[in-house]
Design a protein around this motif. Structure first.
Motif, PDB file in Angstrom:
ATOM      1  N   HIS A 150       6.080   0.154   7.906  1.00 25.16           N
ATOM      2  CA  HIS A 150       6.663  -0.838   6.995  1.00 25.16           C
ATOM      3  C   HIS A 150       5.603  -1.421   6.061  1.00 25.16           C
ATOM      4  O   HIS A 150       4.500  -1.754   6.511  1.00 25.16           O
ATOM      5  CB  HIS A 150       7.277  -2.004   7.774  1.00 25.16           C
ATOM      6  N   PRO A 151       5.910  -1.629   4.799  1.00 23.99           N
ATOM      7  CA  PRO A 151       4.988  -2.365   3.928  1.00 23.99           C
ATOM      8  C   PRO A 151       4.804  -3.792   4.438  1.00 23.99           C
ATOM      9  O   PRO A 151       5.784  -4.449   4.813  1.00 23.99           O
ATOM     10  CB  PRO A 151       5.702  -2.360   2.565  1.00 23.99           C
ATOM     11  N   VAL A 187       1.606   3.093   3.636  1.00 27.20           N
ATOM     12  CA  VAL A 187       2.852   2.867   4.366  1.00 27.20           C
ATOM     13  C   VAL A 187       3.907   3.876   3.888  1.00 27.20           C
ATOM     14  O   VAL A 187       3.654   4.704   3.022  1.00 27.20           O
ATOM     15  CB  VAL A 187       3.362   1.418   4.156  1.00 27.20           C
ATOM     16  N   GLY A 188       5.095   3.746   4.455  1.00 22.68           N
ATOM     17  CA  GLY A 188       6.240   4.555   4.031  1.00 22.68           C
ATOM     18  C   GLY A 188       7.471   3.665   3.990  1.00 22.68           C
ATOM     19  O   GLY A 188       7.462   2.591   3.411  1.00 22.68           O
ATOM     20  N   HIS A 189       8.561   4.123   4.623  1.00 25.68           N
ATOM     21  CA  HIS A 189       9.766   3.330   4.892  1.00 25.68           C
ATOM     22  C   HIS A 189      10.664   3.080   3.695  1.00 25.68           C
ATOM     23  O   HIS A 189      11.888   3.065   3.827  1.00 25.68           O
ATOM     24  CB  HIS A 189       9.360   1.991   5.520  1.00 25.68           C
ATOM     25  N   TYR A 190      10.109   2.894   2.498  1.00 20.87           N
ATOM     26  CA  TYR A 190      10.918   2.468   1.361  1.00 20.87           C
ATOM     27  C   TYR A 190      11.501   3.632   0.555  1.00 20.87           C
ATOM     28  O   TYR A 190      12.241   3.392  -0.400  1.00 20.87           O
ATOM     29  CB  TYR A 190      10.094   1.554   0.444  1.00 20.87           C
ATOM     30  N   PRO A 207       6.435   7.880  -0.781  1.00 19.09           N
ATOM     31  CA  PRO A 207       7.851   8.267  -0.745  1.00 19.09           C
ATOM     32  C   PRO A 207       8.143   9.230   0.401  1.00 19.09           C
ATOM     33  O   PRO A 207       7.255   9.606   1.168  1.00 19.09           O
ATOM     34  CB  PRO A 207       8.072   8.913  -2.112  1.00 19.09           C
ATOM     35  N   SER A 208       9.383   9.621   0.485  1.00 15.86           N
ATOM     36  CA  SER A 208       9.899  10.368   1.635  1.00 15.86           C
ATOM     37  C   SER A 208      10.010  11.860   1.337  1.00 15.86           C
ATOM     38  O   SER A 208      10.219  12.256   0.193  1.00 15.86           O
ATOM     39  CB  SER A 208      11.283   9.805   1.970  1.00 15.86           C
ATOM     40  N   MET A 211      14.403  11.990   1.052  1.00 17.05           N
ATOM     41  CA  MET A 211      15.099  11.621  -0.181  1.00 17.05           C
ATOM     42  C   MET A 211      14.461  10.368  -0.739  1.00 17.05           C
ATOM     43  O   MET A 211      13.746   9.647  -0.044  1.00 17.05           O
ATOM     44  CB  MET A 211      16.586  11.358   0.087  1.00 17.05           C
ATOM     45  N   GLN A 212      14.749  10.082  -2.003  1.00 11.77           N
ATOM     46  CA  GLN A 212      14.241   8.882  -2.647  1.00 11.77           C
ATOM     47  C   GLN A 212      15.408   7.943  -2.962  1.00 11.77           C
ATOM     48  O   GLN A 212      16.500   8.395  -3.312  1.00 11.77           O
ATOM     49  CB  GLN A 212      13.489   9.241  -3.931  1.00 11.77           C
ATOM     50  N   ILE A 213      15.143   6.631  -2.823  1.00 10.91           N
ATOM     51  CA  ILE A 213      16.162   5.610  -3.043  1.00 10.91           C
ATOM     52  C   ILE A 213      15.825   4.836  -4.314  1.00 10.91           C
ATOM     53  O   ILE A 213      14.684   4.415  -4.518  1.00 10.91           O
ATOM     54  CB  ILE A 213      16.238   4.645  -1.845  1.00 10.91           C
TER      55      ILE A 213
END
Length: 249
Positions: A150-151, A187-190, A207-208, A211-213
């Protein structure tokens, strides 16, 4: 003598499913392999998988990842995300000496430099981890790196900040502000690429591969089903990082 520049690959939020079937209509296994096998990930010194390895925390999902990385020529450091289950992960991955009181956090030393990993899988970083981080980083003269899922800050991502941000941001930031030899946090998560300045530290949101949000609206909106991942080059008084992506999922 100046230490070598370390080349670190970061893959986050793979969300691997239980089998070969699509996850949210996305071939997440193919996306993960695209990142893992990309030219940008050649000649690494370290690979980091920074949480949400699995979508439903199934043994089969973790076994897929373990099967991919078993022949890795470099060390692989793993931390859980909010979609993961640490007890299941322990059965598949070698996390010996990395799990303490149900949390996966540890220090990894590489070529004379230290990298720290924290567990924010429940949406918080526990006070035990924060105390440990403060004590351990104080033992090190040079600069350190930190990875967590998490950030440790709000990022201006309208959907994720509103619904899924870290729950004890103020407590975490109070500890981080004391650690003067920590300048770069990954970090990741977002599910987005973002760079945030947090006092004297830079937070890089990776990013993931799933997928990207879209960060610009308060409801969930898929902006891309193509995988993205990060390469970090870290030397003495040197930091360069770049996000790579595939145009096709």
């Amino acid at each position: 003598m100046e230490k070598k520049v370390l080349k670190i690959g970061q893959i986050s939020d793979a969300h691997i499913g239980d089998d070969d079937r699509l996850v949210q209509d996305i071939d997440v296994r193919k996306n993960f392999l695209t990142a893992y096998n990309s030219e940008s990930m050649k000649d690494l010194d370290l690979l980091v998988l920074s949480g949400d390895l699995a979508d439903n925390a199934s043994t089969d999902a973790y076994s897929f990842i373990a099967g991919v990385i078993k022949d890795s020529k470099v060390p692989v450091c793993i931390i859980p995300g909010n979609h993961d289950n640490l007890e299941v992960m322990e059965k598949v991955f070698d996390l010996k000496d990395k799990v303490h009181n149900g949390k996966c956090y540890y220090r990894y030393d590489l070529d004379g430099r230290s990298i720290f990993f924290l567990d924010s899988a429940d949406g918080t970083v526990s006070s035990d981890q924060l105390s440990w981080l403060e004590q351990e980083t104080a033992k090190i003269d040079g600069e350190v790196l930190l990875f967590l899922h998490h950030p440790p800050c709000l990022c201006g991502h309208k959907f994720m900040d509103l619904r899924y941000s870290m729950k004890n941001i103020a407590e975490v930031q109070a500890t981080l502000s004391k650690i003067k030899n920590l300048k770069h946090i990954f970090v990741g998560h977002y599910h987005s690429e973002m760079t945030i300045q947090l006092e004297d530290k830079t937070v890089y949101v990776t990013p993931s591969t799933q997928m990207q949000i879209d960060p610009n609206i308060t409801v969930f909106c898929l902006s891309s089903a193509a995988p993205r991942w990060r390469l970090i080059e870290w030397g003495e008084n040197f930091m360069e990082t770049k996000v790579y992506f595939s145009n096709t999922p």
